[in-house]
Write a protein that holds these residues in place. Structure first.
Motif, PDB file in Angstrom:
ATOM      1  N   UNK A 167     -49.357  24.728  -8.931  1.00 34.33           N
ATOM      2  CA  UNK A 167     -49.539  24.458 -10.240  1.00 34.33           C
ATOM      3  C   UNK A 167     -48.557  23.773 -11.032  1.00 34.33           C
ATOM      4  N   UNK A 168     -47.454  23.681 -10.223  1.00 35.44           N
ATOM      5  CA  UNK A 168     -46.178  22.762 -11.036  1.00 35.44           C
ATOM      6  C   UNK A 168     -45.245  23.655 -11.690  1.00 35.44           C
ATOM      7  N   UNK A 169     -45.299  24.969 -11.547  1.00 33.52           N
ATOM      8  CA  UNK A 169     -44.169  25.777 -11.939  1.00 33.52           C
ATOM      9  C   UNK A 169     -42.926  26.091 -11.151  1.00 33.52           C
ATOM     10  N   UNK A 170     -41.962  26.216 -11.641  1.00 38.15           N
ATOM     11  CA  UNK A 170     -40.603  26.212 -10.980  1.00 38.15           C
ATOM     12  C   UNK A 170     -39.837  27.502 -10.684  1.00 38.15           C
ATOM     13  N   UNK A 171     -40.072  28.496 -11.714  1.00 37.47           N
ATOM     14  CA  UNK A 171     -39.196  29.594 -11.655  1.00 37.47           C
ATOM     15  C   UNK A 171     -40.042  30.749 -11.845  1.00 37.47           C
ATOM     16  N   UNK A 172     -39.664  31.972 -11.371  1.00 33.20           N
ATOM     17  CA  UNK A 172     -40.399  33.356 -11.548  1.00 33.20           C
ATOM     18  C   UNK A 172     -40.507  33.505 -12.961  1.00 33.20           C
ATOM     19  N   UNK A 173     -39.520  33.263 -13.866  1.00 33.04           N
ATOM     20  CA  UNK A 173     -39.698  33.278 -15.330  1.00 33.04           C
ATOM     21  C   UNK A 173     -40.870  32.564 -15.906  1.00 33.04           C
ATOM     22  N   UNK A 174     -41.062  31.386 -15.244  1.00 33.84           N
ATOM     23  CA  UNK A 174     -42.283  30.388 -15.902  1.00 33.84           C
ATOM     24  C   UNK A 174     -43.648  31.033 -15.464  1.00 33.84           C
ATOM     25  N   UNK A 185     -41.879  52.344 -10.626  1.00 38.65           N
ATOM     26  CA  UNK A 185     -41.261  51.087  -9.998  1.00 38.65           C
ATOM     27  C   UNK A 185     -41.876  49.718 -10.356  1.00 38.65           C
ATOM     28  N   UNK A 186     -43.218  49.449 -10.341  1.00 38.51           N
ATOM     29  CA  UNK A 186     -44.180  48.621 -10.709  1.00 38.51           C
ATOM     30  C   UNK A 186     -43.585  47.783 -12.181  1.00 38.51           C
ATOM     31  N   UNK A 187     -43.376  48.701 -12.876  1.00 42.52           N
ATOM     32  CA  UNK A 187     -43.188  48.278 -14.388  1.00 42.52           C
ATOM     33  C   UNK A 187     -41.658  47.936 -14.386  1.00 42.52           C
ATOM     34  N   UNK A 188     -40.902  48.420 -13.609  1.00 36.96           N
ATOM     35  CA  UNK A 188     -39.293  47.942 -13.740  1.00 36.96           C
ATOM     36  C   UNK A 188     -39.450  46.529 -13.024  1.00 36.96           C
ATOM     37  N   UNK A 189     -40.379  46.369 -11.816  1.00 37.14           N
ATOM     38  CA  UNK A 189     -40.352  45.049 -11.347  1.00 37.14           C
ATOM     39  C   UNK A 189     -40.676  43.812 -12.196  1.00 37.14           C
ATOM     40  N   UNK A 190     -41.611  44.233 -13.116  1.00 37.48           N
ATOM     41  CA  UNK A 190     -42.307  43.175 -13.993  1.00 37.48           C
ATOM     42  C   UNK A 190     -41.178  43.085 -15.140  1.00 37.48           C
ATOM     43  N   UNK A 191     -40.350  43.990 -15.459  1.00 35.53           N
ATOM     44  CA  UNK A 191     -39.418  43.532 -16.408  1.00 35.53           C
ATOM     45  C   UNK A 191     -38.311  42.799 -15.738  1.00 35.53           C
ATOM     46  N   UNK A 195     -38.700  40.873 -13.325  1.00 35.86           N
ATOM     47  CA  UNK A 195     -39.508  39.234 -12.917  1.00 35.86           C
ATOM     48  C   UNK A 195     -39.289  38.472 -14.363  1.00 35.86           C
ATOM     49  N   UNK A 196     -39.360  39.237 -15.551  1.00 34.85           N
ATOM     50  CA  UNK A 196     -39.500  38.579 -16.773  1.00 34.85           C
ATOM     51  C   UNK A 196     -38.018  38.219 -17.219  1.00 34.85           C
ATOM     52  N   UNK A 197     -37.012  38.414 -16.506  1.00 31.03           N
ATOM     53  CA  UNK A 197     -35.542  38.407 -16.824  1.00 31.03           C
ATOM     54  C   UNK A 197     -35.411  36.965 -17.494  1.00 31.03           C
ATOM     55  N   UNK A 198     -35.053  36.542 -18.822  1.00 33.56           N
ATOM     56  CA  UNK A 198     -35.025  35.383 -19.240  1.00 33.56           C
ATOM     57  C   UNK A 198     -34.012  34.445 -19.047  1.00 33.56           C
ATOM     58  N   UNK A 199     -32.541  35.625 -18.438  1.00 31.61           N
ATOM     59  CA  UNK A 199     -31.320  34.848 -18.332  1.00 31.61           C
ATOM     60  C   UNK A 199     -31.243  34.515 -16.875  1.00 31.61           C
ATOM     61  N   UNK A 200     -32.043  34.915 -15.979  1.00 28.68           N
ATOM     62  CA  UNK A 200     -31.856  34.331 -14.527  1.00 28.68           C
ATOM     63  C   UNK A 200     -32.876  33.403 -14.259  1.00 28.68           C
ATOM     64  N   UNK A 201     -32.495  32.192 -13.645  1.00 33.19           N
ATOM     65  CA  UNK A 201     -33.128  31.123 -13.219  1.00 33.19           C
ATOM     66  C   UNK A 201     -33.464  31.470 -11.678  1.00 33.19           C
ATOM     67  N   UNK A 202     -34.819  32.183 -11.255  1.00 32.15           N
ATOM     68  CA  UNK A 202     -34.761  32.397 -10.022  1.00 32.15           C
ATOM     69  C   UNK A 202     -36.016  31.446  -9.432  1.00 32.15           C
ATOM     70  N   UNK A 203     -35.477  30.292  -8.542  1.00 29.03           N
ATOM     71  CA  UNK A 203     -36.419  29.131  -8.197  1.00 29.03           C
ATOM     72  C   UNK A 203     -37.573  29.487  -7.330  1.00 29.03           C
ATOM     73  N   UNK A 204     -38.725  29.193  -7.595  1.00 34.12           N
ATOM     74  CA  UNK A 204     -39.813  29.568  -6.700  1.00 34.12           C
ATOM     75  C   UNK A 204     -39.501  29.132  -5.304  1.00 34.12           C
TER      76      UNK A 204
END
Ligand SMILES: NC(=O)c1ccc[n+]([C@@H]2O[C@H](COP(=O)([O-])OP(=O)(O)OC[C@H]3O[C@@H](n4cnc5c(N)ncnc54)[C@H](O)[C@@H]3O)[C@@H](O)[C@H]2O)c1
Ligand SMILES: O=P(O)(O)OC[C@@H](O)[C@@H](O)[C@H](O)[C@H](O)CO
Length: 472
Positions: free
Chosen positions: A296-303, A336-342, A344-353
């Motif tokens: 779909x053209x997304x690049x990062x976990x945050x996107x 644990x799942x809720x911590x995982x989603x938090x 994944x939502x980390x705006x400070x970290x660019x985690x490349x797909x």
């Protein structure tokens, strides 16, 4: 002009005696183990440093010597709804030994009685047997070969053994490492008394690590150096969350007082539930989101997580398809799942797909396929979201997809299968070398994947995904 990071420029930084040896000098370990040693040292609980061993004769690796083995760890993100933004110069690395140029220095470590721990992270490929390794033509090529040579020298000196805690992300890592070391001990005829010492004087602990470490912050390095006031070529960015589960004896809590220092470290008799939880609820959604996101053209976990459709996909995947299939207390899984989603939502970290996408076939096999099969056994149908992601994975491994990165053998299998579009799912699923079994024997899976593939090709990844989350 910013100054360099060095002991001369920061003369007040403390030194600690060497108490640990670590095979691997990668980003992850420097922001995980060394960062934790630092936290213990600051509280006077460990008072030790680690000596790093370069595990491969490949590339330069980090030239930490140019910074007197100092580097910065930047912890950024949200933890329990609190913004965390910490920077710290890490002083828990004493030096780095390159066994390819300093083999004698490497073996001399066996003489130091203060050294009692050995850790490692040499990637999943590192804990491997190399039949060409020998004791007397060091340095051995493999990490277990080097470790065996070091342990044998220690034994010959009549000294006590080590507590060995590998951190590679492979199941039962401590047991696998010990197995290979014992194998070398036999092959190299090191004798029964060495094998006895290996068994009785050393402990090989299995361990599970969990922290997202994207590494050097390329996108904001200059800005960060201005803020820090010095140049640091080896700074590492990491998230605030951390978990280290170590299968080991109770006394480890005293000898390596990580939990006492307030770190989220569990010493336990059985790490299986922690592993299941992490592999399926954190690595599983990562693996599932990547092919769909990339298509779909997304690049990062945050996107992915800020896109309403994709984040709903991740949420429904966890809630409806993963959690109900896991045998752990549902409260614990949900928290644990809720911590995982938090995370994944980390705006400070660019985690490349694309970095998560690397070797995705073996990741899908261990992280999602077992849960898909469990779901099918229980419900008599294939889970919609995981199956869509599986189809997106097959599509993402087509020869024209530039983002695919896997072993030449795996890519060749896909190239061959994609040469006939009509039978691609049948051909890939029947390949037991990829999956460890013939997946065409699973009722309805080929048909389901074919239907998903057609839809992905006709309407695209986003529309196919939106269709799925609309119907659930
Ligand atoms: N980065 C993360 O978020 C994260 C989180 C948990 C676990 N991990 C795991 O940690 C491992 C290292 O990740 P990283 O981010 O530090 O990568 P990195 O590239 O910075 O470091 C890789 C390290 O492994 C060594 N290595 C690579 N292949 C080897 C081989 N065949 N034999 C011996 N040594 C070898 C390298 O020399 C280096 O020391 C990966 O396998 C990854 O799955 C990473
Ligand atoms: O490290 P990999 O490539 O095996 O898997 C990608 C991510 O799922 C992984 O790095 C997680 O971020 C990590 O396992 C968190 O502890």
């Amino acid at each position: 002009m910013v100054k360099t990071l060095s002991r001369a420029n920061y003369p007040d930084l403390p030194f600690y005696p060497e108490r640990m040896i670590q095979f691997g000098e990668g980003n992850f370990m420097r922001a995980f183990v060394e960062w934790q040693l630092q936290q213990m040292n600051k509280q006077g609980l460990f008072k030790g440093s680690t000596v790093l061993i370069k595990p491969r004769n490949q590339g330069m690796g980090p030239r930490l010597d140019q910074q007197d083995y100092l580097y910065t760890v930047l912890i950024n993100g949200i933890m329990q709804q609190q913004l965390v933004n910490d920077r710290e110069i890490i002083t828990s690395v004493s030096r780095l030994i390159n066994p390819y140029t300093q083999y004698d220095d490497f073996l001399r470590l066996a003489e130091n009685d203060e050294l009692e721990f050995i850790t490692s992270n040499t990637t999943e490929a590192g804990i491997a047997y190399d039949p060409d390794d020998r004791l007397d033509n060091g340095p051995q090529k493999s990490f277990p070969g080097k470790l065996t040579a070091l342990l044998y020298r220690r034994f010959e000196l009549g000294k006590k053994g080590f507590t060995i805690i590998p951190c590679e992300l492979i199941d039962r890592n401590g047991e696998k490492l010990k197995e290979i070391v014992c194998c070398f001990a036999h092959e190299w005829n090191l004798g029964e008394s060495f094998l006895k010492w290996l068994d009785e004087d050393n402990i090989f602990c299995c361990s599970l690590v969990d922290r997202i470490v994207p590494g050097y912050p390329h996108d904001k390095a200059t800005e960060l150096e201005q803020e820090l006031g010095y140049e640091d070529k080896y700074m590492v960015m990491a998230e605030p969350f951390l978990l280290w589960v170590i299968e080991g004896p109770e006394w480890l809590k005293e000898r390596l007082p990580l939990a006492k220092a307030g770190l989220n470290v569990r010493v336990t008799q059985d790490m299986t539930p922690y592993r299941e939880r992490k592999v399926h609820l954190l690595n599983g959604p990562h693996t599932a989101m990547v092919p769909l996101g990339l298509l779909a053209g997304l690049e990062t976990v945050e996107e992915v997580m800020t896109d309403p459709s994709f984040s709903r996909f991740v949420n429904l995947l966890i809630e409806n398809e993963l959690i109900p299939m896991l045998d752990l207390a549902s409260e614990e899984l949900r928290s644990y799942a809720s911590a995982v989603q938090e995370r994944f939502n980390n705006p400070s970290i660019r985690h490349e797909l694309t970095s998560i996408f690397l070797n995705s076939i073996s990741k899908f096999k261990t992280r999602l396929l077992p849960v898909m099969q469990r779901y099918h056994q229980e419900k008599g149908q294939w889970p919609e979201l995981m199956t869509l992601s599986f189809a997106a994975l097959l599509l993402s491994y087509r020869g024209d997809r530039l983002q695919r990165q896997d072993s030449p053998e795996v890519l060749a299998i896909f190239d061959e299968a994609w040469s006939d579009q009509g039978t691609v799912a049948q051909s890939i699923l029947s390949n037991s070398n990829l999956w460890g079994e013939d997946l065409t024997q699973l009722p309805g899976l080929v048909e389901s994947l074919e239907a998903n593939l057609r839809q992905l090709e006709v309407v695209g990844s986003r529309a196919a995904l939106e269709h799925r989350i609309g119907v659930m």
